[in-house]
Enzyme design. Sequence first.
Site, PDB file in Angstrom:
ATOM      1  N   SER A 223     -88.459 -61.644  26.445  1.00 16.77           N
ATOM      2  CA  SER A 223     -89.355 -62.392  25.581  1.00 16.77           C
ATOM      3  C   SER A 223     -90.209 -61.467  24.718  1.00 16.77           C
ATOM      4  CB  SER A 223     -90.279 -63.270  26.434  1.00 16.77           C
ATOM      5  OG  SER A 223     -91.306 -63.855  25.656  1.00 16.77           O
TER       6      SER A 223
ATOM      7  N   LYS B 113     -82.933 -70.551  18.774  1.00 16.40           N
ATOM      8  CA  LYS B 113     -83.408 -71.276  19.955  1.00 16.40           C
ATOM      9  C   LYS B 113     -84.483 -72.289  19.567  1.00 16.40           C
ATOM     10  CE  LYS B 113     -85.497 -70.478  24.529  1.00 16.40           C
ATOM     11  NZ  LYS B 113     -86.795 -71.169  24.372  1.00 16.40           N
TER      12      LYS B 113
ATOM     13  N   HIS C 167     -88.159 -75.963  24.715  1.00 19.75           N
ATOM     14  CA  HIS C 167     -89.090 -74.963  25.233  1.00 19.75           C
ATOM     15  C   HIS C 167     -89.541 -75.330  26.656  1.00 19.75           C
ATOM     16  CE1 HIS C 167     -91.094 -71.444  23.232  1.00 19.75           C
ATOM     17  NE2 HIS C 167     -91.734 -71.442  24.382  1.00 19.75           N
TER      18      HIS C 167
ATOM     19  N   TYR D  43     -90.229 -64.301  18.048  1.00 20.65           N
ATOM     20  CA  TYR D  43     -90.958 -65.363  17.368  1.00 20.65           C
ATOM     21  C   TYR D  43     -91.301 -64.914  15.948  1.00 20.65           C
ATOM     22  CZ  TYR D  43     -91.923 -67.534  21.949  1.00 20.65           C
ATOM     23  OH  TYR D  43     -91.819 -68.131  23.181  1.00 20.65           O
TER      24      TYR D  43
ATOM     25  N   THR E 248     -86.552 -67.736  18.148  1.00 19.81           N
ATOM     26  CA  THR E 248     -87.127 -69.003  18.590  1.00 19.81           C
ATOM     27  C   THR E 248     -87.897 -69.651  17.446  1.00 19.81           C
ATOM     28  OG1 THR E 248     -87.261 -68.291  20.885  1.00 19.81           O
ATOM     29  CG2 THR E 248     -88.711 -70.077  20.235  1.00 19.81           C
TER      30      THR E 248
END
Length: 387
Positions: free
Chosen positions: A114, A257, A281, A138, A164
């Site tokens: 992540s 995603k 999520h 992100y 994402t």
Amino acid sequence: MEYSERQLERAQSISDLRLLARRRLPKAVFDFIDGGAADERTLRGNEAAFDDWFLVPRVAVNVSNRSLEHRFLGAASAMPIMLSPTGLAGFFRRNGEVLAAQAAARSGLPFCLSTNSIASIEEVARAVPDGDRWFQLYFLRDREWMDGLLRRAADAHYRVLCLTVDLPLTGKRERDVRNGFTLPLRPTLTSVFDMACRPGWLLDAMKSPPKFGNFEMASSGSFTSVAQHVASLFDPSANWDDVARIRERWKGPLVIKGILHPADAAKAVELGAEAVMVSNHGGRQLDHSPPALTALPEIAQAIAGRAEIILDGGVRRGTDVLKAIALGATACASGRSFLWGLSAGGEAGVRRAVEIFRQEMDNAMALLGTPNIAGITRDHVRRCSSF
């Protein structure tokens, strides 16, 4: 409470690992993993959606030789399941991201790091050089920093980028608000007592001061909620043009995603994504959005084999994986399942979660009459209402 490998082996399901994790973690930390947005209807729906489908076995099939092997975006995997990106894994267990990545590599599964990890991109790459490592990104307000993360991931030989797109800001996660969850934990009478009752986690946390490893933001007495962190760094203005820009810059396979609408899935493929991850999520963003499994069939129809589909959300059983594949997924991802294993037993706990999935899938495939993943089709599932 710390658990031996023998105790971990007694866990017969992912739910058992969840209970072990709950006993080891302070309430605020456990709820951060376990909770969702608002009324948590989407969170509950992710798991409940699998109950809407029966598996329909075929008999008199030779299943003496079975294989769970799968390929993720061109690379071999021991099973059609991967470790989904989860923030703050190193807060639940010291060196959590490294331990999870090591467990994934030794189990032959992909691991996705992540953006909001405790360990940095480089730390995980150094510790697990041979694993199938993916990096989840992100959209950041600071596009130079975002580009820097892309370069760092490429330089550290992360194979796949998982972009994402469903976090312009955080959902209203009421458990975290009620618990006053911050990084580090803000001391209150309740939280201090709770942490003192869980010395295993507390000693771990004291040895590894919390930080957001990819942002070089070690905490120094300031208490930061995840919502504050997201609001300060993440970009709510990102759009498909920005996705196209990332596609141009990233030279490896790209997964988008956070897809729930078939038109968005088609747009992602049009822009060159090799896979979409059907995900809400984990029920942590927009409550009352559809369960991931419910959104899957329309998305599978919309992209019609032009890209791989990874189902992320509510996967707790090997039978869940088989149902998702039958409904159009090429593979599944799971986050909480592995975090519960990690929290309970570190690397051994993650490997136990993997083994639980492996045993359940192998058993179910034999009883379903499908000796390999490719043999699982839409004909193997029926809606409960149709019986």
